[in-house]
Design a protein around this motif. Structure first.
Motif, mmCIF file in Angstrom:
data_model
loop_
_atom_site.group_PDB
_atom_site.id
_atom_site.type_symbol
_atom_site.label_atom_id
_atom_site.label_comp_id
_atom_site.label_asym_id
_atom_site.label_seq_id
_atom_site.Cartn_x
_atom_site.Cartn_y
_atom_site.Cartn_z
ATOM 1 N N PHE A 32 -3.989 -24.318 10.222
ATOM 2 C CA PHE A 32 -4.287 -25.219 11.350
ATOM 3 C C PHE A 32 -3.348 -24.956 12.517
ATOM 4 C CE2 PHE A 32 -3.805 -29.313 13.530
ATOM 5 C CZ PHE A 32 -5.115 -29.511 13.934
ATOM 6 N N ALA A 33 -2.035 -24.721 12.194
ATOM 7 C CA ALA A 33 -1.063 -24.435 13.252
ATOM 8 C C ALA A 33 -1.415 -23.129 13.942
ATOM 9 C CB ALA A 33 0.356 -24.379 12.674
ATOM 10 N N LEU A 34 -1.788 -22.129 13.133
ATOM 11 C CA LEU A 34 -2.185 -20.849 13.716
ATOM 12 C C LEU A 34 -3.432 -21.010 14.593
ATOM 13 C CD1 LEU A 34 -1.585 -17.818 13.799
ATOM 14 C CD2 LEU A 34 -3.110 -17.560 11.849
ATOM 15 N N LEU A 35 -4.383 -21.768 14.142
ATOM 16 C CA LEU A 35 -5.595 -22.031 14.928
ATOM 17 C C LEU A 35 -5.250 -22.791 16.205
ATOM 18 C CD1 LEU A 35 -8.714 -21.960 15.153
ATOM 19 C CD2 LEU A 35 -8.708 -24.166 13.977
ATOM 20 N N CYS A 36 -4.388 -23.814 16.090
ATOM 21 C CA CYS A 36 -3.978 -24.563 17.289
ATOM 22 C C CYS A 36 -3.235 -23.656 18.255
ATOM 23 C CB CYS A 36 -3.082 -25.746 16.879
ATOM 24 S SG CYS A 36 -4.004 -27.101 16.150
ATOM 25 N N PHE A 37 -2.350 -22.789 17.746
ATOM 26 C CA PHE A 37 -1.618 -21.870 18.613
ATOM 27 C C PHE A 37 -2.587 -20.958 19.374
ATOM 28 C CE2 PHE A 37 0.335 -17.698 19.231
ATOM 29 C CZ PHE A 37 1.362 -18.042 20.089
ATOM 30 N N VAL A 38 -3.547 -20.379 18.679
ATOM 31 C CA VAL A 38 -4.522 -19.485 19.329
ATOM 32 C C VAL A 38 -5.355 -20.262 20.361
ATOM 33 C CG1 VAL A 38 -6.595 -18.080 18.924
ATOM 34 C CG2 VAL A 38 -4.611 -17.835 17.436
ATOM 35 N N LEU A 39 -5.791 -21.440 19.985
ATOM 36 C CA LEU A 39 -6.588 -22.241 20.913
ATOM 37 C C LEU A 39 -5.764 -22.601 22.148
ATOM 38 C CD1 LEU A 39 -8.585 -24.668 18.572
ATOM 39 C CD2 LEU A 39 -9.486 -22.778 19.926
ATOM 40 N N MET A 40 -4.511 -23.048 21.942
ATOM 41 C CA MET A 40 -3.686 -23.461 23.075
ATOM 42 C C MET A 40 -3.252 -22.277 23.929
ATOM 43 S SD MET A 40 -1.224 -26.295 21.451
ATOM 44 C CE MET A 40 -1.639 -27.980 21.402
ATOM 45 N N LYS A 41 -3.021 -21.167 23.324
ATOM 46 C CA LYS A 41 -2.518 -20.007 24.062
ATOM 47 C C LYS A 41 -3.631 -19.286 24.812
ATOM 48 C CE LYS A 41 0.685 -16.880 24.850
ATOM 49 N NZ LYS A 41 1.861 -17.096 25.587
ATOM 50 N N TYR A 42 -4.791 -19.153 24.216
ATOM 51 C CA TYR A 42 -5.820 -18.316 24.828
ATOM 52 C C TYR A 42 -7.097 -19.075 25.248
ATOM 53 C CZ TYR A 42 -2.891 -14.648 22.934
ATOM 54 O OH TYR A 42 -1.845 -13.849 22.658
ATOM 55 N N VAL A 43 -7.579 -19.932 24.404
ATOM 56 C CA VAL A 43 -8.876 -20.557 24.647
ATOM 57 C C VAL A 43 -8.771 -21.718 25.648
ATOM 58 C CG1 VAL A 43 -10.823 -21.762 23.583
ATOM 59 C CG2 VAL A 43 -9.727 -19.854 22.382
ATOM 60 N N PHE A 44 -7.857 -22.645 25.423
ATOM 61 C CA PHE A 44 -7.761 -23.809 26.312
ATOM 62 C C PHE A 44 -7.425 -23.424 27.761
ATOM 63 C CE2 PHE A 44 -6.743 -26.845 22.551
ATOM 64 C CZ PHE A 44 -8.083 -26.933 22.262
ATOM 65 N N PRO A 45 -6.485 -22.474 27.999
ATOM 66 C CA PRO A 45 -6.236 -22.105 29.405
ATOM 67 C C PRO A 45 -7.480 -21.527 30.087
ATOM 68 C CG PRO A 45 -4.415 -21.329 28.047
ATOM 69 C CD PRO A 45 -5.494 -21.859 27.120
ATOM 70 N N ARG A 46 -8.225 -20.732 29.342
ATOM 71 C CA ARG A 46 -9.456 -20.195 29.941
ATOM 72 C C ARG A 46 -10.476 -21.299 30.177
ATOM 73 N NH1 ARG A 46 -10.482 -14.196 27.705
ATOM 74 N NH2 ARG A 46 -8.488 -13.380 28.417
ATOM 75 N N MET A 47 -10.572 -22.209 29.260
ATOM 76 C CA MET A 47 -11.491 -23.330 29.440
ATOM 77 C C MET A 47 -11.039 -24.194 30.632
ATOM 78 S SD MET A 47 -12.386 -24.454 25.510
ATOM 79 C CE MET A 47 -13.092 -25.982 25.978
ATOM 80 N N GLU A 48 -9.708 -24.424 30.708
ATOM 81 C CA GLU A 48 -9.183 -25.193 31.840
ATOM 82 C C GLU A 48 -9.465 -24.463 33.152
ATOM 83 O OE1 GLU A 48 -7.555 -28.139 32.452
ATOM 84 O OE2 GLU A 48 -8.122 -28.669 30.397
ATOM 85 N N GLU A 49 -9.259 -23.168 33.131
ATOM 86 C CA GLU A 49 -9.530 -22.368 34.344
ATOM 87 C C GLU A 49 -11.006 -22.436 34.719
ATOM 88 O OE1 GLU A 49 -9.505 -17.670 35.246
ATOM 89 O OE2 GLU A 49 -7.658 -18.460 34.370
ATOM 90 N N THR A 50 -11.878 -22.342 33.760
ATOM 91 C CA THR A 50 -13.314 -22.434 34.010
ATOM 92 C C THR A 50 -13.683 -23.824 34.514
ATOM 93 O OG1 THR A 50 -13.720 -20.837 32.237
ATOM 94 C CG2 THR A 50 -15.592 -22.149 32.958
ATOM 95 N N PHE A 51 -13.137 -24.859 33.860
ATOM 96 C CA PHE A 51 -13.404 -26.230 34.317
ATOM 97 C C PHE A 51 -12.873 -26.450 35.736
ATOM 98 C CE2 PHE A 51 -13.375 -27.722 29.652
ATOM 99 C CZ PHE A 51 -14.737 -27.566 29.560
ATOM 100 N N ARG A 52 -11.632 -25.945 36.001
ATOM 101 C CA ARG A 52 -11.047 -26.092 37.325
ATOM 102 C C ARG A 52 -11.915 -25.378 38.375
ATOM 103 N NH1 ARG A 52 -6.460 -23.501 36.696
ATOM 104 N NH2 ARG A 52 -5.670 -25.120 35.312
ATOM 105 N N ALA A 53 -12.391 -24.192 38.037
ATOM 106 C CA ALA A 53 -13.257 -23.450 38.969
ATOM 107 C C ALA A 53 -14.551 -24.226 39.219
ATOM 108 C CB ALA A 53 -13.559 -22.062 38.424
ATOM 109 N N ARG A 54 -15.102 -24.791 38.177
ATOM 110 C CA ARG A 54 -16.324 -25.579 38.334
ATOM 111 C C ARG A 54 -16.067 -26.819 39.183
ATOM 112 N NH1 ARG A 54 -19.935 -25.871 32.889
ATOM 113 N NH2 ARG A 54 -20.920 -23.847 33.178
ATOM 114 N N VAL A 55 -14.967 -27.511 38.918
ATOM 115 C CA VAL A 55 -14.622 -28.709 39.684
ATOM 116 C C VAL A 55 -14.401 -28.333 41.149
ATOM 117 C CG1 VAL A 55 -12.806 -30.438 40.039
ATOM 118 C CG2 VAL A 55 -13.719 -30.054 37.746
ATOM 119 N N GLU A 56 -13.660 -27.240 41.380
ATOM 120 C CA GLU A 56 -13.422 -26.800 42.757
ATOM 121 C C GLU A 56 -14.735 -26.407 43.432
ATOM 122 O OE1 GLU A 56 -10.535 -23.683 42.601
ATOM 123 O OE2 GLU A 56 -8.889 -25.040 42.096
#
Length: 188
Positions: A32-56
Motif C-alpha cells: 500500500f505504501a509503495l502504491l501510495c508513493f507511486v500515486l503521489m509521485k507520478y499519478v496525482f501530480p499529472r492529474m493535478e496538472e490536468t485538472f489545473r489545465a482544465r480549470v484554467e
C-alpha cells in the motif's frame, strides 16, 4: 491466500479467520505504501496538472467570454450612439434642406413677382408710348383732314402752315373741351 508458511506454528493451530496474520499486514502495508508513493509521485501530480489545465481553460474561457460580452456591449452602445447621432444628423440635414428649399422657393417667387411686375410695367410703358404716338399721328391726320375739309368748305386754300396750325390747334382745343371719345377714360 494466507501466508501460512511464514507463520510459526502454522501446523499447530489453524489460523483464525477474523484476526489477520501479522506478516500479511506487513506485506499489505508495504504494498500500500509503495502504491501510495507511486500515486503521489507520478499519478496525482499529472492529474493535478490536468485538472489545473482544465480549470484554467474553463476559467479562461469564461473570462474570455465575459470580456467578449463586455466588448460586445460596449460596441453595441457605441453603435446605438452612432445610430442616434446619424439619425439626429439626418434630421438636421433634412430640416436644413427644407429650410433651404423654402428659401429658394421664396426667392424664386419673389423673382417671378419682380419679373412679372417689370414685364407689366414695360408693357404699360410700351402701351403708353404707343398710345401717345398713335394720338400724335391721329391729331396730325385729323388736322390735315380738317384743313382739307375746311378748305373745300371755305373755298380758299388753307395750305399755309401758320394758318393751318392755328386752325388745327383751335379745332383740337374745342374738341378737347367737349366730350372725350368713348374708351378714353382718362388714360393718356
Amino acid at each position: 491466500m494466507h501466508l501460512y508458511f511464514l507463520a510459526e506454528g502454522a501446523a499447530e493451530q489453524p489460523p483464525n479467520p477474523i484476526i489477520p496474520i501479522w506478516q500479511e499486514i506487513v506485506v499489505g502495508a508495504v504494498g500500500f505504501a509503495l502504491l501510495c508513493f507511486v500515486l503521489m509521485k507520478y499519478v496525482f501530480p499529472r492529474m493535478e496538472e490536468t485538472f489545473r489545465a482544465r480549470v484554467e481553460a474553463i476559467e479562461g474561457g469564461i473570462k474570455r467570454a465575459e470580456e467578449a460580452q463586455a466588448e460586445a456591449s460596449t460596441l453595441l452602445q457605441q453603435y446605438r450612439e452612432q445610430l442616434a447621432d446619424a439619425r439626429s444628423e439626418a434630421a438636421r440635414i433634412r430640416d436644413e434642406a427644407r429650410a433651404d428649399a423654402a428659401g429658394i422657393r421664396d426667392e424664386i417667387l419673389a423673382g417671378a413677382r419682380e419679373e412679372s411686375e417689370r414685364i407689366i410695367n414695360a408693357g404699360r410703358e410700351a402701351l403708353a408710348a404707343e398710345r401717345s404716338t398713335t394720338v400724335r399721328e391721329l391729331r396730325a391726320e385729323v388736322g390735315k383732314l380738317a384743313v382739307d375739309l375746311a378748305s373745300r368748305i371755305v373755298g380758299e386754300s388753307l395750305e399755309d402752315e401758320a394758318r393751318r396750325r392755328g386752325t388745327v390747334e383751335r379745332f383740337l382745343a374745342e374738341l378737347g373741351e367737349g366730350t372725350e371719345p368713348a374708351g378714353a377714360g382718362g388714360r393718356r
